[in-house]
Scaffold this motif. Sequence first.
Motif, PDB file in Angstrom:
ATOM      1  N   SER A  64       9.521   2.406   6.654  1.00 45.46           N
ATOM      2  CA  SER A  64       9.363   1.002   6.271  1.00 45.46           C
ATOM      3  C   SER A  64       7.909   0.553   6.245  1.00 45.46           C
ATOM      4  N   PHE A  65       6.979   1.403   6.713  1.00 43.25           N
ATOM      5  CA  PHE A  65       5.569   1.044   6.702  1.00 43.25           C
ATOM      6  C   PHE A  65       5.052   0.982   5.280  1.00 43.25           C
ATOM      7  N   PRO A  66       4.247  -0.045   4.952  1.00 40.99           N
ATOM      8  CA  PRO A  66       3.657  -0.103   3.607  1.00 40.99           C
ATOM      9  C   PRO A  66       2.615   1.000   3.424  1.00 40.99           C
ATOM     10  N   ASP A  67       2.373   1.364   2.194  1.00 41.08           N
ATOM     11  CA  ASP A  67       1.380   2.419   1.896  1.00 41.08           C
ATOM     12  C   ASP A  67      -0.019   1.984   2.237  1.00 41.08           C
TER      13      ASP A  67
END
Length: 67
Positions: A64-67
Amino acid sequence: NACMSCTEAAPCPDMAKSTLSNHFRILREAGLIRTSKQGVQHRNVLREEDINARFPKLLKLILSFPD
């Protein structure tokens, strides 16, 4: 679970095969992936069920971490 070859899963197209092999060996030894051989290719699959059983919600959190 998606099954990919080492080169398909490579984060960089120009990464050395020896580097890829080392990374996949570490992942395999850690129990995070399962590797099978199909012809001359090694196919890798994430051991999602095993990881989720041992570390509930970890993959969901990581992915779920953004790039």
